[in-house]
Design an enzyme around this catalytic site. Sequence first.
Site, PDB file in Angstrom:
ATOM      1  N   ASP A  84       0.330   4.237  -9.337  1.00 34.80           N
ATOM      2  CA  ASP A  84      -0.931   3.318  -8.993  1.00 34.80           C
ATOM      3  C   ASP A  84      -0.924   2.842  -7.531  1.00 34.80           C
ATOM      4  O   ASP A  84      -0.175   3.788  -6.561  1.00 34.80           O
ATOM      5  CB  ASP A  84      -0.554   1.859  -9.864  1.00 34.80           C
ATOM      6  CG  ASP A  84       0.470   1.005  -9.202  1.00 34.80           C
ATOM      7  OD1 ASP A  84       1.261   1.455  -8.345  1.00 34.80           O
ATOM      8  OD2 ASP A  84       0.164  -0.042  -9.447  1.00 34.80           O
TER       9      ASP A  84
ATOM     10  N   GLU B  55      -1.598  -3.618 -19.156  1.00 35.11           N
ATOM     11  CA  GLU B  55      -1.858  -2.282 -18.057  1.00 35.11           C
ATOM     12  C   GLU B  55      -3.453  -2.558 -17.970  1.00 35.11           C
ATOM     13  O   GLU B  55      -4.005  -2.032 -16.845  1.00 35.11           O
ATOM     14  CB  GLU B  55      -1.493  -1.079 -18.667  1.00 35.11           C
ATOM     15  CG  GLU B  55       0.210  -1.131 -18.468  1.00 35.11           C
ATOM     16  CD  GLU B  55       0.566  -1.373 -17.015  1.00 35.11           C
ATOM     17  OE1 GLU B  55       0.042  -1.564 -15.923  1.00 35.11           O
ATOM     18  OE2 GLU B  55       1.797  -1.677 -16.940  1.00 35.11           O
TER      19      GLU B  55
ATOM     20  N   TYR C 192      -3.223   6.840 -14.731  1.00 38.46           N
ATOM     21  CA  TYR C 192      -2.225   5.759 -14.666  1.00 38.46           C
ATOM     22  C   TYR C 192      -1.802   5.134 -15.818  1.00 38.46           C
ATOM     23  O   TYR C 192      -0.404   4.764 -16.095  1.00 38.46           O
ATOM     24  CB  TYR C 192      -2.588   4.760 -13.531  1.00 38.46           C
ATOM     25  CG  TYR C 192      -1.988   3.462 -13.599  1.00 38.46           C
ATOM     26  CD1 TYR C 192      -0.604   3.236 -13.188  1.00 38.46           C
ATOM     27  CD2 TYR C 192      -2.382   2.181 -14.302  1.00 38.46           C
ATOM     28  CE1 TYR C 192       0.212   2.580 -13.101  1.00 38.46           C
ATOM     29  CE2 TYR C 192      -1.422   1.100 -14.528  1.00 38.46           C
ATOM     30  CZ  TYR C 192      -0.325   1.511 -13.832  1.00 38.46           C
ATOM     31  OH  TYR C 192       0.640   0.139 -14.123  1.00 38.46           O
TER      32      TYR C 192
END
Length: 371
Positions: A150, A49, A132
């Site tokens: 996102d 991520e 996020y």
Amino acid sequence: MQQTFKAADAANRLLAWYDRHHRDLPWRVSPPMARDGVVADPYHVWLSEVMLQQTTVQAVKPYFHRFLSLWPKVTDLAAADTEEVMKAWAGLGYYARARNLKKCAEAVAGNHQGVFPDTEEGLKALPGIGDYTAAAVAAIAFNRQSAVLDGNVERVVSRLHAIDTPLPTAKPQMRALVAKMTPADRPGDFAQGMMDLGATICTPKRPACALCPFNDICTALKTADPETFPRKAARKDKPLRVGAAFVASCPEGAVYLRKRVETGLLGGMTEVPGTAWTARIDGETSVEAQPFAAGWEPCGTITHVFTHFELRLSVYRANVANRNKSGNGWWEPLASLEEQALPTVMKKAIAQAIPHAFRGKRDRTREPRNT
DNA sequence: AACACGGGGTG
DNA sequence: CACCCAGTGTT
């Protein structure tokens, strides 16, 4: 705006679409396993991520494998040499991410016994983890019912509800809508499904609405042009900055390099010597800025576009018989240039002066962007 | 709220 | 090639 469909129905529809169309990615657990309650390794999810922030899946894949091979556990990364981490990150961009990645690994190893916090709040307290990433890791690695928002999801929900408020003002509204849709069961797959949908169907340009599981409930498709969502404030144009770069090589086949300061643009990365990057060249700046006296000869210019400005560098090259020891730089053999923490702009400058410096370019295969 | 911060994709 | 894309931290 009013709800024209049941959020729970939409979630089920999205999960059904994800079951059929999900992409197999190295950091993912496949839907059949996820349905059995299997979750991905938090370290893998977090690493992927962070790499995927502002970066495409295609670009991330080789870096992800390399990092795991170098540092199999978060405690390994915590114990790693920061310089080695920067080298492994070189080319991925946004280098503050790599510095924060290292700090985060150290925090997890040092303050959390090597175990990632399993709540959104706990995750967000760590370096490099914002709204996020905290929500994404909580949902994907810990089955938390977190609202993951996102750029892809922003596009999907803004079209689904034809949200006229421009970003970033509309963000809280979008987050609330995502929260309403997010199911208690398989929240991680829901999040990844929404992001996959945005990456492959609900694309910025020419979305494939005919293939979209939401095409009968999408307000933008019904009442407007989906492509015009999300609305966003007009962006400013990029100014031009100019400078000079000096590429010195020696008969042994090495290039003179030095390290940039830790903070700011390309912080902590490696560079060839050069001038400051200014709005315009003033007078004899280039001559004064040469790192040491040598037969510098101009060999063209390179252009590189950063987030908020465009850079035009005049490149100079020189062959020096005896390696200069002045300054805080070092002579790096051409053979090991690829392993250095060289950002793309510096590779361009070196390649301009020494065309054969980097051999073997990356293969480019087609793949949808981002998760 | 505005800005700083890379690199890669698309048409 | 001109343009578009997009999380986190700082101010």
